[in-house]
Design an enzyme around this catalytic site. Structure first.
Site, mmCIF file in Angstrom:
data_model
loop_
_atom_site.group_PDB
_atom_site.id
_atom_site.type_symbol
_atom_site.label_atom_id
_atom_site.label_comp_id
_atom_site.label_asym_id
_atom_site.label_seq_id
_atom_site.Cartn_x
_atom_site.Cartn_y
_atom_site.Cartn_z
ATOM 1 C CB VAL A 87 -0.703 -3.685 4.402
ATOM 2 C CG1 VAL A 87 0.252 -2.987 3.461
ATOM 3 C CG2 VAL A 87 -0.180 -5.090 4.719
ATOM 4 C CB VAL A 132 -0.951 0.011 1.220
ATOM 5 C CG1 VAL A 132 -1.710 1.338 1.297
ATOM 6 C CG2 VAL A 132 -1.943 -1.143 1.142
ATOM 7 C CB ALA A 182 4.890 2.501 1.100
ATOM 8 C CE LYS A 183 5.394 -1.486 7.985
ATOM 9 N NZ LYS A 183 6.253 -0.595 8.775
ATOM 10 N N GLY A 184 4.115 -3.037 3.145
ATOM 11 C CA GLY A 184 3.761 -4.213 2.374
ATOM 12 C C GLY A 184 3.867 -5.437 3.247
#
Ligand code: NAD
Length: 419
Positions: free
Chosen positions: A85, A61, A106-108
């Protein structure tokens, strides 16, 4: 908008609502600030060692691109879903803005228990995830880093996979890599080091002498272990530690060096000692001066918040405190100095930023330089947060998030809305 539903996203949304009200954000601006720019879902098939094929769900994201590329960790955990996320990506945005970094959040992650994979399977899954992400990431688009369940080795596989597809080495595509493959000195320790540096700043404010002070640390991975080691190095007696396999408590102090060696060999705390084993359910509420939740989100709810007996709550983990707990802690502001996550654990992304800068320039710094600049950034943010909290008579979390949200808001306003 409903794809993000879930308890962690709901928490990020409610926190944002509090800040938006606090800064009188117009209603029609709120969704633009809160909802992520992009959310990517991928299926990652791999060959298992037994010859079968397994498919794992992966996510990334990217919250906003208004200040620069997005930046954020990659989590391998059974709990990972798109809502979690997204929440973590949103927190990263406020964190980066608060620290003055030229990034959106962001994050994943992948929904997987990494401990259930063999080393070969873990490598295959890491590489396949990065391969699926190649169209959506880049050194000036989105830069990944480690988080729960991932480490330097996984970052090296990400970097190698991306580089193979580009036909050249692109170290700046991820941070948190091994130093030997373009990482920076001081990154592995950065988050825990930052947590403890800020805990010491808070101690100064409340007149707490570190030597003679006590601490409890929940989580004994990258953040928790380094925090425990740094606390011990500053003369603080660490009386409690835990991970997902074991919990130890001794009011006389735990041997942190020996625990570190045990984890280096066995990866987990289990098996260290039966003499000091304790109940993990009550660890956070034992009396101590400095409490460091450094494992996972939502471990301090309103009930636990009422029972806390620490003087400083240094949030190493992301989102360890629920909005209901925040209301309790707001009433206890005179008793407990809360260093909110987006400030307290920002050391990791700050040194990730230094790594990215060094990779882009191919000019590497000494560790002293990394640490000096790290404390400079953290001290500036700490000063801003405490001043804002005093000015507005609000909790440190509200102050920290307000600063972060306002910076993103200002960038969006001045850049305008296309078309
Ligand atoms: P990690 O995977 O290295 O370690 C996580 C630790 O938490 C492990 O020791 C694990 O056993 C423990 N844990 C898991 N469930 C637990 C439970 N129920 N009770 C007690 N312990 C439990 O992860 P990490 O990188 O140290 O990240 C920890 C937290 O810090 C996460 O919230 C992460 O988002 C946040 N964080 C990490 C960084 C970083 O640089 N690594 C930066 C900022 C924030």
């Amino acid at each position: 908008m409903s794809i993000y539903t879930g308890p962690v996203f709901e928490m990020a949304r409610r926190q944002f609502q509090v800040i938006a009200d606090h800064i009188d954000m117009p209603e029609d601006e709120r969704d633009r600030l809160l909802y992520p720019k992009r959310a990517i879902t991928v299926s990652c098939p791999i060959h298992r060692d037994d010859g079968t094929t397994a498919v794992f769900q992966g996510y990334r994201v990217q919250h906003h691109l208004s200040l620069g590329p997005t930046k954020g960790g990659t989590r391998f955990s059974k709990s990972v879903d798109i809502g979690e996320v997204a929440a973590l990506a949103i927190w990263m945005s406020w964190k980066c803005a608060l620290a003055g970094l030229p990034y959106g959040g962001a994050k994943g992650g992948i929904t997987v228990d990494p401990a259930a994979l063999s080393p070969r399977e873990l490598e295959a899954l890491s590489r396949r995830y990065m391969q699926e992400m190649i169209p959506f990431v880049g050194p000036h688009t989105d830069v990944m880093a480690p988080d729960m369940g991932t480490n330097e080795q996984v970052m090296a596989w990400f970097m190698d996979t991306y580089s193979v597809y580009q036909g050249k080495t692109v170290t700046e595509i991820v941070t948190g890599k091994p130093v030997a493959t373009g990482g920076t000195v001081g990154r592995r320790e950065a988050t825990g080091r930052g947590v403890v540096h800020l805990a010491m700043r808070a101690a100064e404010r409340i007149g707490l002498n570190p030597s003679g002070a006590t601490a409890i640390v929940q989580g004994f991975g990258n953040v928790g272990l380094v925090s425990a080691m740094e606390l011990a190095a500053r003369g603080v007696t660490v009386i409690g530690v835990s991970d997902h396999t074991a919990c130890f408590y001794d009011p006389l102090g735990l041997p942190i060096d020996a625990l570190n060696r045990h984890v280096e060999t066995h990866r987990v705390l289990a098996g260290f000692s039966t003499q000091v084993a304790a109940d993990p359910a009550t660890l956070l509420t034992q009396p101590c001066d400095i409490l460091v939740p450094a494992a996972m989100e939502r471990v301090i709810d309103a009930v636990t918040a009422r029972k806390l007996r620490c003087r400083i709550l240094a949030e190493g983990a992301n989102g360890p405190t629920t909005p209901e707990a925040d209301e309790v802690l707001d009433d206890r502001r005179d008793e407990i100095f809360v260093i909110p996550d987006i400030l307290c654990n920002a050391g990791g992304v700050v040194v990730s930023y230094f790594e990215w800068v060094q990779d882009l320039q191919q000019l590497f710094w000494e560790e002293d330089e990394v640490n000096r600049r790290l404390t400079q950034v953290l001290d500036r943010a700490f000063g801003q947060v405490t001043a804002r909290a005093r000015r507005d008579d609000v909790a440190y979390r509200t102050a920290a998030m307000a600063i972060g949200v306002e910076k993103v808001q200002a960038a969006k306003r001045t850049r305008g809305l296309f078309p």
